[in-house]
Write an enzyme that holds these catalytic residues in place. Structure first.
Site, short mmCIF file in Angstrom:
data_model
loop_
_atom_site.label_atom_id
_atom_site.label_comp_id
_atom_site.label_asym_id
_atom_site.label_seq_id
_atom_site.Cartn_x
_atom_site.Cartn_y
_atom_site.Cartn_z
N ASP A 1 -0.04 79.76 35.35
CA ASP A 1 -0.11 78.47 36.05
C ASP A 1 0.63 77.40 35.27
OD1 ASP A 1 -0.93 76.71 38.01
OD2 ASP A 1 -3.04 77.27 37.89
N ASP B 1 -1.95 75.66 46.92
CA ASP B 1 -3.38 75.54 46.68
C ASP B 1 -4.13 75.31 47.98
OD1 ASP B 1 -3.55 76.05 44.02
OD2 ASP B 1 -3.73 73.98 43.37
C1 GLA Z 1 -4.34 75.44 39.96
C2 GLA Z 1 -4.01 76.71 40.73
C3 GLA Z 1 -5.24 77.27 41.36
C4 GLA Z 1 -6.26 77.55 40.29
C5 GLA Z 1 -6.54 76.29 39.49
C6 GLA Z 1 -7.42 76.59 38.31
O1 GLA Z 1 -4.71 74.43 40.84
O2 GLA Z 1 -3.01 76.46 41.67
O3 GLA Z 1 -4.95 78.43 42.10
O4 GLA Z 1 -5.77 78.57 39.47
O5 GLA Z 1 -5.34 75.69 39.01
O6 GLA Z 1 -7.68 75.45 37.57
#
Ligand code: GLA
Length: 736
Positions: A466, A536
């Site tokens: 990420d 997301d």
């Molecule tokens: C980001 C990612 C999510 C998740 C969160 C965890 O927003 O896109 O899929 O992994 O972080 O904190």
């Protein structure tokens, strides 16, 4: 004779038969893919001219083009500054001009492509540029890039340094993507008008939330899905970019693509070369769909890790459990996933932090030691649990960042990016900060995050990488004053070098590029990654739009697409499970929920859907995409399908977008089938109490593509279960 056969006969070089007949050195050169050619004229002492990019061309036509001439192939800011330039510099003596001409031409090849290189050199200053076009043998894609070299006796500042220039005959249309976090890849289609259209990003670390470095040009008016000439272009870069389309009174839109020079002027030292990222160019006469299929083929064959490997059905813990990881909860999720037929479990955020346990997004990034309170037997135990259930294990990390509360920042405060004279710039939750990946020690650390996880837990087979923090700081205190502006270029070089090391040591690892969802959906990062987290936002209705736009350039095999809970975490919309499943199945299927929060009936639906997805997976992940009805066309439905390469199998997706009484929906014509074959239709993920009238029937491909099918407005359900939502997944199999 077709150009392609000329190519093989003469080792890839193309030349004008006129010049050859006259015994002159050939001045026209080209490269070809199976279905396209790109031709330039490169005469000694003159600037190269761009003659042609389009369907495969024959030698007599090249002779004509050669006589007709064309625009300069890479305009530089120099003596004639009338139009925009792809390259501008400041020489050590302060001179701002370039006056360049062809010095040499070469053609090389590697196992999968031919590469044409035209070297241009300034007539006064020892400063040169290699213009390179790499044409693939197996897919219709040509990658253009430059290598800029300074042999002057002092540093040259590059104030603009585009990867490529392409003149596009007027009047063209442009299709491009823009959006925001959790609302990515919104499609805009517009006619290009006089003036400059600019698509740019200056985020630094990630670059595809707000706009995309990939575009389509419709050459025959508003671009259509399955007909008309379309050029697709993708700048393969993960950092700041700038695409410009300059339209003046001339016959051409001038398309420039490269690193954004706004915050990245680059000082090129004497003897140093600068290699720009490639721009992938494709040309299709089968409309937007044809150009998309070319991108997808190229991605799977050349630009995506493990593009030939089926992706597993996974459960990601994030929306199901957030930071509240416990060993029991993980064990339960793994066994629940296995009972649903899933193949891979991914433990998301919240598993780490020793002195500062990760309970929310305000601390702990950088401290990649397991939280023993939450996971007393460590990651190894979870890998074993997964193995005992016959599923793989994956884990989330965000190794480029740390938090203002972390052991890492206490130990290595100097590893954080700081702009000289200013306070540290924070991102997510006001706590997240960027590690300085230009620092070799930080590169070792980031490599070490993956390496330690992998060596301590050899069973890990998947990493979700990420990057939630935007870059924002322009400059870093490690850098001298005259190098501040190159910080983000070096950042991405640092990232590339870490990823190279990871891939060299762990070639089989599956890796997902996530950046707060779809912040790193680009072909600069993808060579190291198997897939991306598309957004997301997992709301099925909004995902139809997000995935539609994303599919213009990126294949379903790379598009993480998960069934999540209802109401949705981001939009709070209630969407029935059937609809959520039917949207998720059109990409790389996964789950993003707590299986224990589902009813037995819902779990059974998921189990059945996963089983059916495994059957259609080769078609979705390796087949040809045909977009049928766009959600942007206001027809209340969206529909697309995938056809296997041999056209023996297909999967048709149909989603109703809105609902009101008395609505009339369009009949949907299919595409991509063999008109002469016959296909039996079977509905997947069926919830109706009575089968569709077309269930089990056989239709000719011709009928399905010319007349099409009527899909009922609603599902037929027991009273008490009625729903205004409607979606269908049809499986087609050739029976002859
Ligand atoms: C980001 C990612 C999510 C998740 C969160 C965890 O927003 O896109 O899929 O992994 O972080 O904190």
């Amino acid at each position: 004779m077709r150009l392609f056969s000329v190519l093989s006969a003469v080792g890839g070089i193309l030349f004008s038969s006129l010049a050859a007949a006259a015994g002159e050195a050939p001045a026209v050169y080209g490269v070809s893919t199976p279905g396209t050619s790109l031709v330039v004229k490169a005469e000694q002492g003159k600037m190269p001219r761009f003659l042609y990019f389009g369907p495969s061309i024959e030698t007599p036509d090249i002779d004509f083009l050669c006589r007709a001439g064309g625009p300069v192939a890479y305009p530089v800011l120099g003596l004639d500054c009338a139009t925009d330039a792809a390259l501008s510099v400041v020489h050590p003596d302060g001179n701002l001009s370039l006056d360049m001409a062809v010095e040499s031409v070469s053609l090389s090849s590697d196992e999968d492509s031919e590469i044409l290189t035209v070297t241009i050199r300034d007539k006064v200053y020892p400063f040169s540029v290699d213009l390179c076009w790499k044409a693939y043998h197996d897919v219709d894609m040509i990658e253009a890039r430059t290598v800029i070299r300074n042999d002057e006796d002092g540093p040259v500042t590059l104030t603009r340094f585009d990867s490529a220039f392409l003149p596009i005959r007027r009047d063209a249309w442009l299709a491009h993507l823009s959006g925001t976090w959790a609302g990515e890849a919104r499609l805009t289609t517009e006619q290009l008008e006089l003036g400059v259209k600019m698509i740019a990003d200056r985020n630094g670390v990630r670059n595809s939330h707000n706009s995309h470095a990939e575009v389509m040009f419709g050459l025959d008016g508003r671009p259509q899905e399955n007909s008309g000439a379309v050029i697709g272009a993708a700048l393969c870069y993960s950092g700041n970019y700038q695409l410009r389309i300059d339209t003046d009174a001339s016959d051409y839109h001038k398309f420039f693509a490269g690193i954004n020079p706004d915050n990245s002027q680059y000082v090129l030292e004497p003897g140093e070369s600068f290699e720009t990222p490639p721009v992938a160019l494709t040309y299709s006469i089968e409309g937007l769909g044809g150009a998309s299929r070319n991108f997808h083929d190229w991605a799977r064959a050349h630009r995506l890790a493990h593009g030939d490997r089926e992706r597993k059905v996974l459960l990601n813990s994030w929306e199901g459990i957030s930071y509240f990881i416990t060993e029991q909860a993980m064990d339960d999720m793994i066994s629940d996933l296995a009972s649903l037929g899933g193949e891979l479990f991914v433990m998301d955020d919240g598993w780490f932090g020793d002195r500062y346990p990760r309970m929310n997004d305000r601390s702990s990034l950088g401290d990649w030691t397991v939280d023993r309170e939450k996971l007393p037997h460590g990651i190894g135990h979870l890998v074993q649990t997964a193995a005992s259930h016959g599923v793989g294990f994956g884990i989330w990390i965000e190794p480029e960042m740390t938090d203002t509360t972390s052991e890492l920042i206490e130990t290595h405060p100097d590893w954080v990016v700081r702009i000289p004279q200013r306070d540290i710039v924070t991102g997510r939750a006001g706590a997240q900060v960027l590690l300085d990946l230009t620092n070799p020690d930080v590169q070792d650390f980031v490599f070490g995050v993956v390496d330690s996880l992998m060596t301590q837990n050899p069973g890990i087979e998947y990493i979700k990488w990420d990057a939630n923090n935007s870059g924002r700081p322009n400059g870093a205190d490690r850098y001298p004053a005259d190098r501040q502006s190159r910080f983000y270029i070096d950042y991405h070089r640092g990232l590339a070098s870490v990823l190279d090391r990871i891939r060299a040591k762990y070639p089989d690892l599956t890796m997902q590029a996530c950046a707060g969802g779809g912040g790193r959906v680009n072909y600069g990062i993808l060579p190291w990654f198997d897939e991306f987290w598309t957004s997301d936002n997992t709301d099925a209705l909004q995902r139809i739009y997000i995935q539609w736009g994303t599919s213009y350039f990126f294949p379903a095999i790379a598009m993480g697409s998960h069934i999540s809970a209802s109401p949705n975490h981001q939009t709070a919309r209630d969407v029935p499970l059937k609809y959520r499943i039917d949207v998720a199945m059109s990409g790389r299927l996964g789950l993003e929920l707590q299986p224990r929060s589902m009813t037995d009936q819902e779990r059974e639906m998921c189990r059945k859907a996963i089983g059916e997805y495994k059957e259609i997976r080769p078609v979705v992940q390796f087949g040809d995409l045909y977009r049928l009805v766009s959600p942007y066309d206001g027809k209340s439905v969206a529909s697309l399908m995938y056809c296997s390469r041999d056209k023996s199998r297909a999967v048709f997706f149909w989603w109703k977008l809105e609902h009101f009484q008395g609505m009339s929906l369009p009949r949907v014509r299919m595409a991509g089938l063999d008109p002469a074959r016959h296909y039996r239709i079977c509905e997947l993920d069926r919830i109706d109490t009575v089968p569709l009238p077309l269930e089990g029937l056989t239709f000719s491909g011709a009928f399905l593509m010319s007349r099409g099918l009527d899909i009922p407005v609603s599902h037929t359900l027991d009273p008490g279960h009625r729903t205004s939502w409607s979606s269908r997944v049809l499986y087609l199999e050739a029976v002859d």
